[in-house]
Motif scaffolding. Structure first.
Motif, short mmCIF file in Angstrom:
data_model
loop_
_atom_site.label_atom_id
_atom_site.label_comp_id
_atom_site.label_asym_id
_atom_site.label_seq_id
_atom_site.Cartn_x
_atom_site.Cartn_y
_atom_site.Cartn_z
N ALA A 19 4.44 -9.47 -2.07
CA ALA A 19 5.25 -9.18 -3.26
C ALA A 19 5.02 -10.22 -4.35
CB ALA A 19 6.74 -9.14 -2.87
N ASP A 42 -2.66 -7.31 4.73
CA ASP A 42 -2.21 -6.03 5.28
C ASP A 42 -2.33 -4.96 4.20
OD1 ASP A 42 -0.10 -3.88 5.72
OD2 ASP A 42 -0.01 -4.94 7.64
N GLU A 43 -3.23 -4.00 4.39
CA GLU A 43 -3.52 -3.01 3.35
C GLU A 43 -2.30 -2.21 2.96
OE1 GLU A 43 -6.74 0.53 2.32
OE2 GLU A 43 -6.76 -0.45 4.29
N THR A 44 -1.48 -1.79 3.93
CA THR A 44 -0.30 -0.98 3.64
C THR A 44 0.68 -1.75 2.77
OG1 THR A 44 -0.52 0.21 5.74
CG2 THR A 44 1.62 0.31 4.65
N ALA A 45 0.94 -3.01 3.13
CA ALA A 45 1.89 -3.83 2.38
C ALA A 45 1.38 -4.12 0.97
CB ALA A 45 2.15 -5.14 3.12
N ARG A 47 -0.83 -2.30 -0.85
CA ARG A 47 -0.84 -1.08 -1.68
C ARG A 47 0.57 -0.70 -2.11
NH1 ARG A 47 -5.66 0.74 -2.49
NH2 ARG A 47 -7.35 0.49 -0.97
N GLU A 48 1.54 -0.96 -1.27
CA GLU A 48 2.93 -0.69 -1.66
C GLU A 48 3.32 -1.53 -2.87
OE1 GLU A 48 7.48 -1.16 0.12
OE2 GLU A 48 5.75 -1.45 1.43
N GLN A 49 2.90 -2.79 -2.89
CA GLN A 49 3.19 -3.65 -4.02
C GLN A 49 2.37 -3.27 -5.25
OE1 GLN A 49 5.67 -5.82 -4.10
NE2 GLN A 49 6.14 -5.27 -1.98
N SER A 51 1.52 -0.36 -6.16
CA SER A 51 2.11 0.83 -6.78
C SER A 51 3.19 0.47 -7.80
CB SER A 51 2.70 1.74 -5.70
OG SER A 51 3.81 1.13 -5.07
N ARG A 52 3.72 -0.74 -7.70
CA ARG A 52 4.76 -1.20 -8.62
C ARG A 52 4.19 -1.92 -9.83
NH1 ARG A 52 8.82 -3.82 -4.01
NH2 ARG A 52 8.93 -1.94 -2.70
#
Length: 345
Positions: A19, A42-45, A47-49, A51-52
């Motif tokens: 983050a 961590d790719e998932t974590a 990419r989630e950030q 997106s913001r």
């Protein structure tokens, strides 16, 4: 000079993790449109950030790393996991020229060990050093090194640190011939250890370098703006740095306590708020974040583990500045001058 620096970021390092690192990259991208990023972790974590932060769209790639280095990992443990951790893969990207610089807020010892093993030291450099910009009351910040990478140093190491610190000052601060001093217990020529006096004699003889050696400086003068580069061993440098940081926190805590002690004090705080805000800004370590491992065949910047998003953005800005100003070339040229001068002598 890299026109569009590509920065490898250890997205899992530091207290804030992805983050903080991703938002810091977004702020840095807004400041410098030329920057590009590779985010390791961590790719998932990640990419989630991402997106913001639409500002990073098309400017940031994600490289999955299954593991991360913790603050408790020993350097030897980190080295064995270099190929699977976000920190190790970010450094490997610099080695492979897939990135121009690496930025991490993770474990300092692990970062130093992996960087030195992967990138190796430059020709003519015995040991890399950790350098940082520190605030002063002068017109510019102060470059100080070493801040903990080498607890014991001989005269040769200190001379190399002076050359690297001066090159860093020229790149980061634009000072053509930085003023350089050695940290000592006094300013007289006879003060200090044999190593300090020997280093001082060598630096006085190297008057052809892009620096001005001005002798010794005591620790109580570090923030006065009287010099541009201060050189010391990592043991003394780390103690001096921690003392300065602790003093800054002490002053701000005292002010906070004083301004809340009574109604009159609270009124006084409101009146003096512009001045206290300026002081707080000047002492905030996030505004001077980004220590550099100098002397390696590649740029690696260490962000403070507790840095906020502005601090991370500043660390990325330091990395980009050193890439654009070709720090490695400047250090190599100065070292060549020393070797040529010694050969002629």
């Amino acid at each position: 000079m890299a026109g569009s620096p590509r920065i490898a970021i250890d997205a899992m390092g530091g207290d804030g993790g992805p983050a903080t690192m991703v938002e810091g990259a977004s702020i840095a991208a807004a400041r410098d449109a030329s920057l590009r990023f590779v985010l390791f972790g961590d790719e998932t974590a990640i990419r989630e950030q991402l997106s913001r932060h639409p500002a990073l769209a098309g400017r940031a790639e994600v490289a999955h790393a299954p593991e991360a280095i913790s603050g408790e990992d020993k350097p030897s443990q980190a080295i064995r996991r270099a190929k699977t951790t976000s920190m190790g893969l970010a450094i490997a990207a610099v080695k492979a020229h897939a990135a121009d610089a690496a930025v991490s807020a993770g474990n300092t010892g692990a970062l130093m060990a992996m960087s030195k093993l992967a990138l190796r030291t430059m020709k003519g450099i015995d040991r890399p050093a950790l350098a940082a910009l520190l605030p002063t009351v002068g017109d510019t910040d102060l470059v100080m090194l070493d801040l903990g990478a080498n607890t014991e140093c001989d005269a040769r190491n200190l001379v190399e640190f002076a050359v690297m610190g001066a090159a860093y000052s020229r790149c980061a601060l634009g000072i053509e011939r930085p003023r350089v001093r050695l940290l000592n217990i006094g300013t007289e020529e006879l003060k200090g250890t044999d190593e300090l006096r020997d280093a001082a004699a060598r630096l006085r003889a190297e008057d052809h370098l892009h620096l001005r050696f001005e002798g010794f400086i005591e620790s109580d003068r570090l923030g006065r703006g009287e010099t541009d580069v201060v050189v010391t061993d990592g043991f003394s440098g780390n103690i001096a740095l921690k003392t300065m940081e602790g003093t800054a926190r002490f002053v701000t805590d005292l002010l906070r306590r004083a301004f809340t002690s009574s109604l009159r004090s609270k009124i006084g705080f409101l009146i003096s708020r512009p001045a206290t805000e300026l002081l707080r800004h000047h002492l905030d370590p996030n505004n001077h974040n980004g220590a550099v491992f100098l002397g390696l065949n590649g740029v690696v910047v260490k962000s403070h583990g507790g840095a906020n998003v502005q601090g991370v953005a500043n660390a990325i800005g330091v990395a980009a500045s050193l890439v654009k100003n070709d720090l490695g070339r400047r250090i190599a040229e100065d070292l060549d001058q020393i070797r040529a001068h010694e050969a002629a002598a």
